[in-house]
Design a protein around this motif. Structure first.
Motif, short mmCIF file in Angstrom:
data_model
loop_
_atom_site.label_atom_id
_atom_site.label_comp_id
_atom_site.label_asym_id
_atom_site.label_seq_id
_atom_site.Cartn_x
_atom_site.Cartn_y
_atom_site.Cartn_z
N GLY A 137 -74.40 -43.38 33.92
CA GLY A 137 -73.43 -42.36 33.55
C GLY A 137 -74.06 -41.09 32.99
N VAL A 138 -75.33 -40.84 33.33
CA VAL A 138 -76.00 -39.64 32.84
C VAL A 138 -76.59 -38.86 34.01
CG1 VAL A 138 -76.57 -40.71 30.62
CG2 VAL A 138 -78.22 -40.83 32.51
N THR A 139 -76.73 -37.55 33.85
CA THR A 139 -77.36 -36.75 34.89
C THR A 139 -78.87 -36.99 34.87
OG1 THR A 139 -77.82 -34.81 33.52
CG2 THR A 139 -75.62 -34.95 34.54
N GLY B 261 -74.14 -34.90 30.87
CA GLY B 261 -75.44 -34.38 30.51
C GLY B 261 -75.72 -33.05 31.17
N PRO B 262 -76.88 -32.47 30.89
CA PRO B 262 -77.23 -31.16 31.45
C PRO B 262 -77.44 -31.23 32.95
CG PRO B 262 -79.10 -32.13 30.33
CD PRO B 262 -77.93 -33.01 30.02
N GLY B 263 -77.26 -30.08 33.59
CA GLY B 263 -77.50 -29.96 35.01
C GLY B 263 -78.85 -29.33 35.28
N PRO B 264 -79.14 -29.01 36.53
CA PRO B 264 -80.45 -28.47 36.86
C PRO B 264 -80.71 -27.08 36.26
CG PRO B 264 -78.96 -28.36 38.74
CD PRO B 264 -78.29 -29.19 37.69
N ASP B 265 -79.64 -26.39 35.87
CA ASP B 265 -79.80 -25.07 35.29
C ASP B 265 -80.00 -25.13 33.78
OD1 ASP B 265 -77.31 -25.97 34.60
OD2 ASP B 265 -76.21 -24.22 35.34
N GLY B 266 -80.05 -26.35 33.24
CA GLY B 266 -80.27 -26.51 31.81
C GLY B 266 -79.02 -26.30 30.97
N ALA B 267 -77.86 -26.28 31.62
CA ALA B 267 -76.61 -26.10 30.88
C ALA B 267 -76.44 -27.20 29.84
CB ALA B 267 -75.44 -26.10 31.85
N GLU B 268 -75.75 -26.88 28.77
CA GLU B 268 -75.52 -27.85 27.71
C GLU B 268 -74.66 -29.01 28.22
OE1 GLU B 268 -76.72 -28.00 24.59
OE2 GLU B 268 -78.02 -26.38 25.26
N ARG C 221 -73.37 -33.71 44.17
CA ARG C 221 -74.22 -32.53 44.20
C ARG C 221 -75.68 -32.91 44.33
NH1 ARG C 221 -72.91 -28.70 39.31
NH2 ARG C 221 -74.42 -27.44 40.48
N THR C 222 -76.49 -31.95 44.69
CA THR C 222 -77.93 -32.18 44.84
C THR C 222 -78.69 -30.94 44.38
OG1 THR C 222 -79.67 -32.81 46.40
CG2 THR C 222 -77.97 -31.35 47.22
N ALA C 223 -79.89 -31.17 43.85
CA ALA C 223 -80.76 -30.07 43.41
C ALA C 223 -82.17 -30.61 43.30
CB ALA C 223 -80.28 -29.51 42.08
N ARG C 224 -83.12 -29.70 43.28
CA ARG C 224 -84.51 -30.08 43.10
C ARG C 224 -84.78 -30.39 41.63
NH1 ARG C 224 -87.61 -31.06 47.74
NH2 ARG C 224 -86.70 -29.84 49.44
N GLN C 225 -85.64 -31.39 41.41
CA GLN C 225 -86.03 -31.73 40.05
C GLN C 225 -87.53 -31.93 39.98
OE1 GLN C 225 -84.49 -35.44 38.40
NE2 GLN C 225 -84.66 -34.62 36.33
N GLY C 226 -88.12 -31.46 38.89
CA GLY C 226 -89.55 -31.63 38.69
C GLY C 226 -90.35 -30.45 39.22
N ALA C 227 -91.63 -30.48 38.92
CA ALA C 227 -92.53 -29.41 39.34
C ALA C 227 -93.31 -29.83 40.56
CB ALA C 227 -93.49 -29.07 38.20
N ALA C 228 -93.63 -28.86 41.41
CA ALA C 228 -94.45 -29.13 42.59
C ALA C 228 -95.82 -29.63 42.12
CB ALA C 228 -94.59 -27.87 43.43
N PRO C 229 -96.48 -30.54 42.83
CA PRO C 229 -96.08 -31.07 44.15
C PRO C 229 -95.25 -32.33 44.07
CG PRO C 229 -98.27 -31.81 43.61
CD PRO C 229 -97.83 -30.97 42.45
N ARG C 230 -94.79 -32.70 42.86
CA ARG C 230 -94.03 -33.94 42.69
C ARG C 230 -92.53 -33.69 42.62
NH1 ARG C 230 -97.41 -38.07 41.65
NH2 ARG C 230 -99.53 -37.57 40.96
N GLN C 231 -92.12 -32.53 43.08
CA GLN C 231 -90.70 -32.19 43.05
C GLN C 231 -89.91 -33.10 43.96
OE1 GLN C 231 -89.26 -28.32 44.68
NE2 GLN C 231 -88.84 -27.83 42.55
N ARG C 232 -88.76 -33.56 43.50
CA ARG C 232 -87.89 -34.45 44.28
C ARG C 232 -86.48 -33.88 44.34
NH1 ARG C 232 -90.12 -39.65 44.33
NH2 ARG C 232 -92.38 -39.45 44.23
#
Length: 273
Positions: free
Chosen positions: A179-181, A264-271, A242-253
């Motif tokens: 139940g968490v992002t 919880g927060p989304g990929p944009d860092g929203a509260e 929804r879908t978005a990239r997570q993590g830093a290259a080259p390990r981005q998923r």
């Protein structure tokens, strides 16, 4: 990249085909080991370690392979045509009188002393499908995960140094079931020990079947809650996945989540909501 249960199943198939038999043909088609002479050695066992495969040979040698995104092992009976890809993609051949295992597109093919296996897999956290998981595995995994409480849960679960065997499918599905992002700091999870126990249970029940089923539904179009379902309705609430990239290259998923069922927060860092 294959999940740990897929690698476990590959290891079981290779073990059944090769263990206890002598190699009548052996080729490692990589520059570092092209001249290695393995013919005549007995295969002792094939053991998975997280997403790594360890093929142990008579004489204290281990063939370490990793599938990553495109690697595959195929097993062929005598006289059967090899069909896993063109010949130039073959990286390893292990043949006995009964069958031949052919490794295609293997990005890691390394021959080392069995006594030195830790050079290849010593960095890994507790193996979710390892024989010693119950001997302190959950506690050690939690200790490692808790060492960086600010790290997003999705990234922490994918880090094989914390616990070995989780790939992108299970990372997405575990976050949904918790139940968490995927961007929720691991230290803010309400019951992290339950998440680790669930990870073990999911890989355990799926280890000898294809599909990484997390919903209890074996049909391919019903087997996942969020993974691979971007733009489709959530099976629980109907919101669009929804879908978005997570993590830093080259390990981005690519992360998948339901904006209504997962807090919880989304990929944009929203509260957190």
């Amino acid at each position: 990249m294959p999940e740990g249960d897929s690698v476990f199943r590959t290891a079981a198939q290779l073990h059944q085909a090769l263990a206890g038999r002598r190699l009548t043909a052996a080729e490692l088609r990589v520059p570092a080991h092209a001249t290695a002479e393995l013919t005549g050695r007995q295969v002792l066992d094939v053991t998975p370690r997280g997403k790594h495969l360890l093929t142990r040979l008579e004489g204290g040698l281990t063939l370490h392979t990793h599938l990553r995104m495109d690697g595959r092992w195929h097993i062929y009976r005598g006289g059967e045509r090899w069909s896993g890809g063109p010949a130039h993609q073959i990286r390893a051949v292990l043949g006995t009188e009964e069958c031949t295992a052919v490794g295609y597109r293997l990005p890691v093919v390394r021959l080392l002393r069995t006594a030195d296996e830790d050079e290849a897999v010593g960095h890994l956290g507790p193996d979710l499908l390892g024989p010693h998981w119950q001997d302190g595995g959950p506690e050690e995994a939690l200790r490692r995960l808790a060492g960086a409480p600010e790290r997003p849960a999705g990234e922490a679960l994918l880090d094989q140094r914390n616990l070995a065997g989780i790939g992108n499918v299970y990372a997405a599905e575990l976050c949904f079931l918790a139940g968490v992002t995927p961007w929720t700091p691991f230290g803010e999870l309400p019951a992290p020990e339950r998440l680790v126990a669930l990870a073990h249970r999911l890989l355990q029940v799926n280890r000898m079947r294809p599909g990484h089923i997390t919903t209890g539904e074996p049909r391919p179009d019903r087997s996942h809650w969020v993974y691979g379902r971007a733009g489709q309705p959530c099976r629980r609430c109907g919101s669009m996945i929804r879908t978005a990239r997570q993590g830093a290259a080259p390990r981005q998923r690519v992360a998948f989540w339901c904006p209504s069922c997962q807090r919880g927060p989304g990929p944009d860092g929203a509260e957190p909501r």
